[in-house]
Structures are given as structure tokens and as C-alpha cells.
Enzyme design. Structure first.
Site, mmCIF file in Angstrom:
data_model
loop_
_atom_site.group_PDB
_atom_site.id
_atom_site.type_symbol
_atom_site.label_atom_id
_atom_site.label_comp_id
_atom_site.label_asym_id
_atom_site.label_seq_id
_atom_site.Cartn_x
_atom_site.Cartn_y
_atom_site.Cartn_z
ATOM 1 N N CYS A 201 -3.920 -2.722 2.453
ATOM 2 C CA CYS A 201 -3.598 -1.362 2.928
ATOM 3 C C CYS A 201 -2.767 -0.570 1.923
ATOM 4 O O CYS A 201 -3.124 0.550 1.548
ATOM 5 C CB CYS A 201 -2.925 -1.404 4.295
ATOM 6 N N HIS B 57 -8.115 3.643 5.602
ATOM 7 C CA HIS B 57 -7.252 2.482 5.388
ATOM 8 C C HIS B 57 -8.094 1.242 5.122
ATOM 9 O O HIS B 57 -9.304 1.246 5.282
ATOM 10 C CB HIS B 57 -6.326 2.269 6.597
ATOM 11 N N HIS C 205 1.870 -1.555 8.122
ATOM 12 C CA HIS C 205 0.549 -1.071 7.712
ATOM 13 C C HIS C 205 0.666 0.396 7.300
ATOM 14 O O HIS C 205 1.501 1.123 7.802
ATOM 15 C CB HIS C 205 -0.442 -1.222 8.871
#
Length: 158
Positions: A72, A134, A122
Site C-alpha cells: 500500500c 490502493h 493502510h
């Protein structure tokens, strides 16, 4: 004159392509005389968003920052680096370095940080309409998803 005859005289071929690219990723064009800081932020953010979108389908790999595999924070690092801005490596570090903004002031290209228990775990790039680009997890790939949690912070790359 029709609109069709005006377009070639107003835009160069490169300008038309740039305008179409911006439209494709939902970017905005700034009016002449806009504040240089706003223009720079919008320009880098729009470019980073476009770069992240261009990596659609690239496989997830923990610890990878491109150009063909990403985790990520590796995706956000890569996209912003290609757009001319540097970010630290992890989602938490990226959150710490970004300018924190409210959900109501978020713009396309801003970073979206997911958190739990005071820890950012994240990050993705805001694409507008409640969606992010993402690289979510092992076995997945770079993709466009809806923001699935209310436990998010927003950050703008300085």
C-alpha cells in the site's frame, strides 16, 4: 463558429491530451493566475493519482514500491515520487509527514489513511466519489475500491 472549431485553436495537441488525461482521472484545470501553491499541490496530486491508476492490476507484494509490484505505502510512495514529491516508506510515516485535512476538504490525489487503536495500518490515494486507488493485501492487486471504513484520516502531501 462551432465548439469543434474553437478547440484546435485554443489547445495545442499536448494541451488537449493533458486536458483529456485530467478529465479521465477526474482532475481539475486551474485558471490562469491561480495561487502557485494551490497549483503545485493540485498538479502533484493529480499526477500521482494518474500514476497510481496506471498501475491497475499490478500484484501486491509486501515491502515492494514498484515499478511492477506494490504494497500500500509502496504504491503511494511510487506515485508521488513520479509526480515529483518524496514520501517516507510506511503508511504511518506518510501520515506523520502529510498535512492533516478534514474529510470535507479532501481532494482527488490526497492520501487516505486507515487506522485502528491509534495506529495507521493502510494508505491509498483518494480518487473522488468515496473511492481510493490502493494495493490492499497479499493475493490482491492495485485497484480502485470504495472506502470501506469510517476510521480514516486524510492527508495532503506537502
Amino acid at each position: 463558429m462551432t465548439a469543434q472549431t474553437h478547440v484546435p485553436s485554443l489547445l495545442t495537441r499536448a494541451g488537449a491530451v493533458s486536458a483529456l488525461t485530467l478529465a479521465a482521472v477526474g482532475g481539475t484545470l486551474l485558471a490562469p493566475g491561480a495561487a502557485p501553491e494551490a497549483q503545485a499541490v493540485t498538479s502533484h496530486a493529480t499526477k500521482a493519482l494518474s500514476i497510481a491508476a496506471s498501475k491497475k492490476g499490478a500484484p501486491y507484494r509486501y515491502g515492494s514500491a514498484g515499478p511492477t509490484r506494490f504494497d500500500c505505502s509502496g504504491l503511494t510512495l511510487y506515485a508521488y515520487k513520479k509526480a515529483g514529491k518524496s514520501l517516507p516508506r510506511t503508511a504511518q510515516q506518510q501520515y506523520n509527514q502529510s498535512r492533516h485535512i478534514t474529510a470535507s476538504s479532501r481532494q482527488k490525489g490526497d492520501l487516505v489513511f486507515f487506522h485502528s487503536g491509534g495506529r495507521v495500518y493502510h494508505v491509498g490515494i483518494y480518487a473522488g466519489d468515496g473511492r481510493i486507488w490502493h494495493s490492499p493485501k497479499t493475493g490482491s492487486w492495485v485497484k480502485l475500491d470504495r472506502i470501506w471504513s469510517s476510521k480514516v484520516y486524510y492527508g495532503r502531501v506537502r
